[in-house]
Structure formats: C-alpha cells, structure tokens
Design a protein around this motif. Structure first.
Motif, mmCIF file in Angstrom:
data_model
loop_
_atom_site.group_PDB
_atom_site.id
_atom_site.type_symbol
_atom_site.label_atom_id
_atom_site.label_comp_id
_atom_site.label_asym_id
_atom_site.label_seq_id
_atom_site.Cartn_x
_atom_site.Cartn_y
_atom_site.Cartn_z
ATOM 1 N N PRO A 186 -82.060 24.884 -4.398
ATOM 2 C CA PRO A 186 -81.263 24.509 -3.228
ATOM 3 C C PRO A 186 -79.882 23.969 -3.562
ATOM 4 C CG PRO A 186 -83.045 22.940 -3.589
ATOM 5 C CD PRO A 186 -83.288 24.086 -4.504
ATOM 6 N N GLN A 187 -79.729 23.308 -4.716
ATOM 7 C CA GLN A 187 -78.453 22.688 -5.042
ATOM 8 C C GLN A 187 -77.463 23.646 -5.688
ATOM 9 O OE1 GLN A 187 -81.395 21.851 -6.296
ATOM 10 N NE2 GLN A 187 -81.334 21.437 -8.481
ATOM 11 N N GLY A 188 -77.857 24.902 -5.880
ATOM 12 C CA GLY A 188 -76.957 25.866 -6.505
ATOM 13 C C GLY A 188 -77.023 25.791 -8.018
ATOM 14 N N GLU A 212 -71.530 41.015 -6.659
ATOM 15 C CA GLU A 212 -72.110 41.823 -5.593
ATOM 16 C C GLU A 212 -72.670 40.933 -4.479
ATOM 17 O OE1 GLU A 212 -75.181 45.614 -5.142
ATOM 18 O OE2 GLU A 212 -75.438 44.232 -6.829
ATOM 19 N N LEU A 213 -73.319 39.855 -4.843
ATOM 20 C CA LEU A 213 -73.893 38.955 -3.848
ATOM 21 C C LEU A 213 -72.813 38.215 -3.070
ATOM 22 C CD1 LEU A 213 -76.916 37.430 -5.813
ATOM 23 C CD2 LEU A 213 -76.918 39.344 -4.202
ATOM 24 N N ILE A 214 -71.731 37.849 -3.752
ATOM 25 C CA ILE A 214 -70.601 37.212 -3.065
ATOM 26 C C ILE A 214 -69.963 38.186 -2.091
ATOM 27 C CG2 ILE A 214 -68.259 36.311 -3.397
ATOM 28 C CD1 ILE A 214 -69.292 35.041 -6.013
ATOM 29 N N ASP A 215 -69.785 39.436 -2.514
ATOM 30 C CA ASP A 215 -69.186 40.450 -1.642
ATOM 31 C C ASP A 215 -70.017 40.694 -0.386
ATOM 32 O OD1 ASP A 215 -67.003 40.793 -3.266
ATOM 33 O OD2 ASP A 215 -67.738 42.626 -4.230
ATOM 34 N N GLN A 216 -71.332 40.507 -0.484
ATOM 35 C CA GLN A 216 -72.202 40.707 0.671
ATOM 36 C C GLN A 216 -72.428 39.415 1.464
ATOM 37 O OE1 GLN A 216 -73.508 43.399 2.066
ATOM 38 N NE2 GLN A 216 -72.546 44.779 0.589
ATOM 39 N N LEU A 218 -73.891 36.757 0.635
ATOM 40 C CA LEU A 218 -75.216 36.173 0.442
ATOM 41 C C LEU A 218 -75.155 34.883 -0.369
ATOM 42 C CD1 LEU A 218 -77.242 39.438 -0.224
ATOM 43 C CD2 LEU A 218 -77.451 37.924 1.760
ATOM 44 N N ILE A 219 -74.142 34.724 -1.198
ATOM 45 C CA ILE A 219 -73.892 33.469 -1.894
ATOM 46 C C ILE A 219 -72.409 33.159 -1.780
ATOM 47 C CG2 ILE A 219 -75.801 33.797 -3.529
ATOM 48 C CD1 ILE A 219 -73.717 34.503 -5.673
ATOM 49 N N TYR A 220 -72.058 31.922 -2.098
ATOM 50 C CA TYR A 220 -70.642 31.550 -2.111
ATOM 51 C C TYR A 220 -70.387 30.633 -3.295
ATOM 52 C CZ TYR A 220 -72.048 27.037 -0.048
ATOM 53 O OH TYR A 220 -72.631 25.811 0.183
ATOM 54 N N THR A 221 -69.132 30.498 -3.663
ATOM 55 C CA THR A 221 -68.779 29.622 -4.769
ATOM 56 C C THR A 221 -68.340 28.272 -4.227
ATOM 57 O OG1 THR A 221 -66.497 30.445 -4.809
ATOM 58 C CG2 THR A 221 -68.095 31.534 -6.255
ATOM 59 N N ALA A 222 -68.737 27.229 -4.938
ATOM 60 C CA ALA A 222 -68.346 25.863 -4.589
ATOM 61 C C ALA A 222 -67.832 25.191 -5.853
ATOM 62 C CB ALA A 222 -69.540 25.099 -4.029
ATOM 63 N N PRO A 223 -66.926 24.229 -5.713
ATOM 64 C CA PRO A 223 -66.404 23.554 -6.905
ATOM 65 C C PRO A 223 -67.468 22.700 -7.574
ATOM 66 C CG PRO A 223 -65.571 22.518 -4.900
ATOM 67 C CD PRO A 223 -66.296 23.754 -4.476
ATOM 68 N N ILE A 229 -67.504 26.280 -11.554
ATOM 69 C CA ILE A 229 -67.930 26.934 -10.321
ATOM 70 C C ILE A 229 -69.452 26.880 -10.216
ATOM 71 C CG2 ILE A 229 -68.178 29.202 -9.216
ATOM 72 C CD1 ILE A 229 -65.351 29.820 -9.975
ATOM 73 N N VAL A 230 -69.937 26.582 -9.015
ATOM 74 C CA VAL A 230 -71.359 26.577 -8.713
ATOM 75 C C VAL A 230 -71.609 27.660 -7.674
ATOM 76 C CG1 VAL A 230 -73.272 25.237 -7.748
ATOM 77 C CG2 VAL A 230 -71.613 24.131 -9.236
ATOM 78 N N TYR A 231 -72.698 28.406 -7.855
ATOM 79 C CA TYR A 231 -73.067 29.469 -6.922
ATOM 80 C C TYR A 231 -74.170 28.942 -6.008
ATOM 81 C CZ TYR A 231 -70.629 31.974 -10.577
ATOM 82 O OH TYR A 231 -69.692 32.365 -11.493
#
Length: 359
Positions: A186-188, A212-216, A218-223, A229-231
């Motif tokens: 849950p915390q990435g 691929e998951l970011i493009d869809q 389904l996930i995002y990047t966080a600082p 970078i954390v997914y």
C-alpha cells in the motif's frame, strides 16, 4: 464530429481559430491518434484529448491529472469532500449537518485517495447508508462502488472495477503480473523493491513495465526521500490489483518475493551497523520502516519457521525515531508465534524488546 469526414469538418472551419476536444480517447486510441494528427496539421487548430493513456501522436504534450485533494486531519473543506457532499445532497442524503457523519465522509474520501468516480459512487450510496456505515463497508469497495441503477444499460452503468479493468486489459501478461505484484504494497515501492516484486531478471525490463503501467494510469510516481521516486497506486486501483492477485493465484509467490527483498535490506543494515550508525543508514531504515512492518506481518502469516521474522526485527536495534512500543509489541508477537523456536531466536526477541524499552 457530425460531418461525413474530418476533411469536411475542417473545410467548414474556414481557417478560424478552433479548439477541438476529443474525450475518452482510450477506447479508440489508435483512431483518435490518427484523427488528432490530421487535425493539428491544420492552421489555427488545437486539440485537447482526454485519455487514460497517451495517444503517442506527433506534437502531443502530456499533462497528468491527479486525484482531487483530500481533507487533512482537521477535516477542513477540500475538493474531494466537497464533491462527496454535493453528490450526497443530490442523492437526498439527510445527514449533511451531522458533524460525526461529515467526519466519516472526510475519512471515506481519504480512503478512496480522492478518485472522483469512486467518490461519486460512494456518495450515491448515502441515500440508504450513513457515511459511518459506508466506511465499515469500504473493504468491499469494488462491489460497493457500482452504479445500482437497474434501468441503466450496459454501456451506461459505472463502476470502479470496470473502469480499472479497461486500463488493465490492454497491457501484456508481464505488465499485468507487475501490476498485481505492486498492489501488494500500500505504501508504494522504490525501483529496487519494484524489481524484486516483478520477478524480472533485467532491471531495464522492470523499468519498461513500470513505464507501461504509468502510461495506462495504473500507477503514478510520487517523491521519495532525497529526490528519489516511489511508485504507488491509488487505493481503488490497488483494490482491483489485490483482487486480481488472488484470482490469478499469485499472492503467495509475490508475498514471498516481497519478504525476501525486505530481508535482504535488513541484512545489509545489520552488516553496515555492526561498527557504527550513520545518519544515512538511519534515513534508510526510516524510508523502509513500513516495509519492515509489512514484511513481518506477512512472514508471521505465511512462514513455517521464525528465521525471516527475526532477520526483519534486527534493524530495530538502531536508534530510529519510529514508535518503540510498536516495535516491542511486534517482537513479542514473533516470539509468541514460535514458542518452541531455538533459544538464539527467542533471546533476540527479548533483546530487541529490552533495547526498545531503553530508548
């Protein structure tokens, strides 16, 4: 566009400055990309396209839209809560002025990570459920957050499960496996843990899957710490990933890989702190602290022997700022889970509990 062809539509514009909006392009992404390319080749024409995934059209400029801001602990007004209250009022909810229910509503939108579709569907349920009752049902959010309008046609009904599935289905098998694996945490995760969870041999292959998951969406990047970078996944998306993880029978394998990866980190910390503690090492422990806790919880459930649990406890010897009572309780649970474990393991548990008590 209401014309026999894009060319006919453009002739009608006669060179006028025009903004054309193409909405929900993910359903016909290839066709939308061709149309957008033909449109932006015309003078004075700009195209605004909405899609869960980039169109990869020439000249495309991608703007990622995140979820709505959620209220803080003070429950001050925030766009996510305002949306929930507005939709609840539209549904005829009668609890809007009750402080306890507004507090529950604030917690609901936090748990839903500010995702507008999930918030709207949750608010619609308040016609028959108080927010406090709705909150207790959120563990079943994929079943709960669905349009229950019996008169709505198949294309008109909305639900979170179908919305996420529309992004999940187009990706390849490896990307789907990666998505399911990431939903465990849950915390990435950072790149190192993402690679461990992926099961891929090549880190570049893991990077391609993450892209691929970011493009869809389904996930995002966080600082993360120190500019890393954390997914991460939004919670309704993660709930879908968890469901798929169980349906595909991946859960045990992924959980095992995760515990092994966090154990490797714990081993590195123990070796590095054998002689001294540094600020950098303490920062690393702080960054992975939630992973240590989750890995211990998983190992308590799936392991037959105490070895990995005790390895995961060892970084708690360090003078971290994490809650000491929590660490002592966890060490006691590990000790009690294996009451007949070798003396060296039980001694380690008592030592950690005593060490924690001294700080």
């Amino acid at each position: 566009l209401g014309h026999p062809s894009a060319e006919a539509f453009l002739v009608g514009l006669d060179g006028a400055s025009t903004l054309i909006v193409l909405d929900n392009c993910e359903h016909l992404s290839a066709e939308a990309a061709v149309l957008a390319t033909s449109l932006i080749d015309q003078p004075n024409v700009n195209v605004l396209a909405t899609s869960r995934a980039p169109l990869a059209a020439p000249g495309e400029y991608v703007v990622q839209l995140g979820p709505l801001p959620v209220p803080g602990d003070d429950e001050a007004a925030a766009p996510a809560l305002e949306l929930f209250l507005d939709r609840a009022a539209t549904a005829g909810a009668g609890w809007l002025q009750i402080p306890e229910q507004r507090a529950a509503a604030a917690e609901i939108v936090r748990r839903l990570d500010g995702v507008p579709l999930a918030i709207e569907l949750a608010a619609a349920r308040t016609r028959v459920l108080a927010p406090s009752d709705l909150l207790t049902m959120l563990p079943r959010q994929l079943d709960l957050l669905a349009d229950n309008d019996a008169d709505a046609g198949p294309g008109a009904r909305r639900d979170v499960r179908s919305a996420v599935h529309a992004s999940y289905e187009p990706i390849g098998p490896a990307g789907q496996r990666m998505f399911r694996a990431l939903s465990l945490v849950p915390q990435g995760v950072d790149l190192e843990l993402a690679h461990a969870l992926s099961g891929e041999g090549d880190e570049l292959a893991t990077l391609d899957l993450l892209t691929e998951l970011i493009d869809q969406s389904l996930i995002y990047t966080a600082p993360g710490a120190a500019g890393s970078i954390v997914y991460r996944m939004l919670e309704p998306v993660r709930a879908f990933g968890n469901e798929q993880l169980d349906l595909m029978g991946d859960h045990s394998e992924v959980a095992d890989r995760y515990v092994d990866a966090v154990c490797e980190f714990a081993n590195r910390i123990v070796v590095a702190t054998a002689t001294s503690f540094s600020a950098d090492l303490l920062d690393q422990i702080a960054q992975r602290y939630l992973h240590l806790l989750q890995a211990i919880e998983i190992a308590l459930e799936i392991d037959d022997t105490p070895s990995r649990c005790y390895r995961l406890l060892l970084p708690f010897y360090s003078p971290t700022k994490a809650p000491r009572r929590e660490q002592a309780q966890l060490a006691a649970r590990v000790r009690d889970r294996w009451p007949d474990s070798p003396d060296r393991f039980r001694a380690a548990a008592y030592a950690i509990m005593a060490h924690v008590a001294l700080w």
